[in-house]
Design a protein around this motif. Structure first.
Motif, short mmCIF file in Angstrom:
data_model
loop_
_atom_site.label_atom_id
_atom_site.label_comp_id
_atom_site.label_asym_id
_atom_site.label_seq_id
_atom_site.Cartn_x
_atom_site.Cartn_y
_atom_site.Cartn_z
N THR A 66 0.83 -1.20 0.00
CA THR A 66 0.00 0.00 0.00
C THR A 66 0.86 1.25 0.00
N GLU A 67 1.95 1.23 0.77
CA GLU A 67 2.86 2.37 0.80
C GLU A 67 3.49 2.61 -0.58
N TYR A 68 3.84 1.52 -1.27
CA TYR A 68 4.42 1.67 -2.61
C TYR A 68 3.42 2.32 -3.56
N PHE A 69 2.19 1.82 -3.58
CA PHE A 69 1.20 2.37 -4.51
C PHE A 69 0.86 3.81 -4.17
N ALA A 70 0.81 4.14 -2.87
CA ALA A 70 0.56 5.53 -2.48
C ALA A 70 1.70 6.43 -2.97
N GLY A 71 2.95 5.99 -2.75
CA GLY A 71 4.10 6.76 -3.21
C GLY A 71 4.12 6.89 -4.72
N TYR A 72 3.78 5.80 -5.42
CA TYR A 72 3.77 5.83 -6.89
C TYR A 72 2.74 6.83 -7.41
N ILE A 73 1.55 6.84 -6.83
CA ILE A 73 0.50 7.76 -7.28
C ILE A 73 0.91 9.21 -7.02
N VAL A 74 1.50 9.47 -5.85
CA VAL A 74 1.97 10.83 -5.54
C VAL A 74 3.01 11.27 -6.56
N GLU A 75 4.00 10.43 -6.81
CA GLU A 75 5.07 10.81 -7.72
C GLU A 75 4.59 10.91 -9.16
N LYS A 76 3.65 10.05 -9.55
CA LYS A 76 3.12 10.11 -10.91
C LYS A 76 2.36 11.40 -11.13
N SER A 77 1.58 11.81 -10.12
CA SER A 77 0.83 13.06 -10.25
C SER A 77 1.77 14.25 -10.30
N LEU A 78 2.84 14.23 -9.51
CA LEU A 78 3.82 15.32 -9.55
C LEU A 78 4.58 15.33 -10.88
N SER A 79 4.78 14.15 -11.47
CA SER A 79 5.49 14.10 -12.75
C SER A 79 4.66 14.74 -13.86
N VAL A 80 3.33 14.70 -13.75
CA VAL A 80 2.49 15.37 -14.74
C VAL A 80 2.72 16.87 -14.67
N ASP A 81 2.84 17.42 -13.46
CA ASP A 81 3.15 18.83 -13.31
C ASP A 81 4.54 19.12 -13.89
N ASN A 82 5.45 18.18 -13.73
CA ASN A 82 6.77 18.31 -14.32
C ASN A 82 6.68 18.45 -15.84
N LEU A 83 5.77 17.66 -16.44
CA LEU A 83 5.58 17.72 -17.89
C LEU A 83 5.07 19.09 -18.32
N PHE A 84 4.20 19.68 -17.49
CA PHE A 84 3.73 21.04 -17.76
C PHE A 84 4.93 21.96 -18.00
N VAL A 85 5.88 21.90 -17.09
CA VAL A 85 7.04 22.80 -17.17
C VAL A 85 7.91 22.46 -18.37
N PHE A 86 8.04 21.16 -18.69
CA PHE A 86 8.78 20.77 -19.88
C PHE A 86 8.17 21.41 -21.13
N VAL A 87 6.84 21.39 -21.20
CA VAL A 87 6.15 22.00 -22.35
C VAL A 87 6.45 23.50 -22.42
N ILE A 88 6.40 24.16 -21.26
CA ILE A 88 6.66 25.61 -21.21
C ILE A 88 8.09 25.91 -21.66
N ILE A 89 9.05 25.10 -21.19
CA ILE A 89 10.45 25.31 -21.57
C ILE A 89 10.63 25.14 -23.08
N MET A 90 10.05 24.07 -23.63
CA MET A 90 10.21 23.83 -25.07
C MET A 90 9.52 24.90 -25.89
N THR A 91 8.39 25.41 -25.40
CA THR A 91 7.69 26.48 -26.10
C THR A 91 8.47 27.79 -26.01
N THR A 92 8.96 28.10 -24.81
CA THR A 92 9.70 29.34 -24.60
C THR A 92 10.93 29.42 -25.49
N PHE A 93 11.65 28.30 -25.61
CA PHE A 93 12.88 28.30 -26.39
C PHE A 93 12.68 27.76 -27.81
N ALA A 94 11.41 27.54 -28.19
CA ALA A 94 11.08 27.10 -29.55
C ALA A 94 11.92 25.89 -29.97
#
Length: 339
Positions: A66-94
């Motif tokens: 249960t601890e593993y799955f809880a940690g995995y879900i937390v990190e997976k959700s944070l990684s989606v926010d990470n992707l947001f920033v990746f998109v912004i960086i790639m857009t900003t620098f074309a």
């Protein structure tokens, strides 16, 4: 929890093989990744993570599972926010489409490396000083408050300290010159914009590691679970990027949801510290309850976001920022029009 050196070695070997397959395929055949391909790879990596979790629960018990799955879900959700920033960086620098896989590759590898370092450091600090649970909890609550306050903002990539220093200190070419990090212009060695992009990605990865590691330690104090939850959440991030790239703008409440999750885990850490250091009668938040709460928050955030964007197609999601940024010319004119 006793994890043998062999189990550690096999686990790290499996993760490195999966990472190598993902990165080698991307480097061997650079191309525009389609929706079907991105979906297939994303599903594959999720199934690998779930399969590992089922094996882990069967081998070490349901509580650790249960601890593993809880940690995995937390990190997976944070990684989606990470992707947001990746998109912004790639857009900003074309960043050209054909070079985006290099940026994602660097981001994933660096994220794994930084998290490994912070996991080792965090586990050592928690083992030596129990008050670190209090500090980690306060850090997460502060992060949650800042993220919620600036949930409708984008991080200012150009204002990044490393990026500004590199721009001042290094000569930079006008274009990407085939995707290399350096090139020669009029006989002089210069860096390409891709070098600046990688600096931006690296510094963003550092900030995300500072937030995500205390978050997962709020779910479990077992270094093995922390490491595997982070690693399996980051694997397949490249495919997930191409899968959700068109959907990110619709997750308008994601930043608010992540702020709530970080605050919940921060409270959980503080209660754990109080339970251990102050009085055993202080209640703790059981992992199954925090797992259910996290899943509920993500479900509500996703459904509410889709309803919002269907009713208001102009609504656009933002990854959020930990500090306010001065409005640009467009923002200033918009504010003037509203006033």
């Amino acid at each position: 929890m006793d994890i043998s050196a062999l189990t550690w070695a096999v686990t790290i070997g499996l993760i490195l093989v999966l990472l190598a397959v993902d990165l080698i395929l991307a480097a061997a055949r650079p191309h525009r990744v389609g929706y079907g391909e991105a979906t297939a790879w994303s599903v594959f990596y999720v199934l690998v993570a779930v399969g590992f979790g089922l094996w882990f629960a069967a081998r070490y018990g349901g509580e650790f599972g249960t601890e593993y799955f809880a940690g995995y879900i937390v990190e997976k959700s944070l990684s989606v926010d990470n992707l947001f920033v990746f998109v912004i960086i790639m857009t900003t620098f074309a960043v050209p489409v054909e070079h985006q896989h290099k940026v994602l590759t660097f981001g994933i590898v660096l994220a794994l490396a930084m998290r490994a370092v912070f996991i080792a450091l965090g586990a050592t600090l928690l083992a030596l000083f129990s008050f670190m649970f209090l500090l980690f909890g306060l850090l997460l609550i502060y992060t949650a408050v800042q993220l919620f306050r600036h949930r409708d903002e984008d991080p200012d990539v150009e204002d990044n300290v490393m990026v500004k220093a590199a721009r001042r200190a290094l000569p930079i070419s006008d274009d990407y010159v085939g995707g290399g990090l350096t090139t020669r212009v009029e006989g002089r060695r210069v860096v390409t914009p891709l070098f600046i992009v990688l600096l931006a990605i690296g510094s963003i990865d550092l900030l995300f590691a500072l937030d995500s590691i205390p978050a997962v330690f709020g779910v479990t104090q077992e270094p093995y679970i922390v490491f595997t939850a982070n690693a399996f959440a980051l694997l397949g991030l490249r495919a997930l990027f191409f899968l959700v790239k068109g959907l990110l703008d619709r997750l308008v409440y994601l930043s608010a949801g992540l702020a709530l999750i970080l605050a919940l885990i921060g409270v959980k850490l503080i209660l754990h510290w109080a339970h251990v250091d102050i009085h055993g009668g202080v209640p703790e938040i059981p992992t199954p309850i925090s797992l259910a709460a996290i899943a509920l928050i993500l479900a509500v955030v996703t459904v509410a976001s889709l309803i919002k964007t269907r009713r208001d197609p102009t609504a656009k999601a933002h990854p959020g920022s930990l500090r306010a940024h001065p409005p640009g010319p467009a923002d200033s004119s918009q504010e003037s029009g509203l006033s």
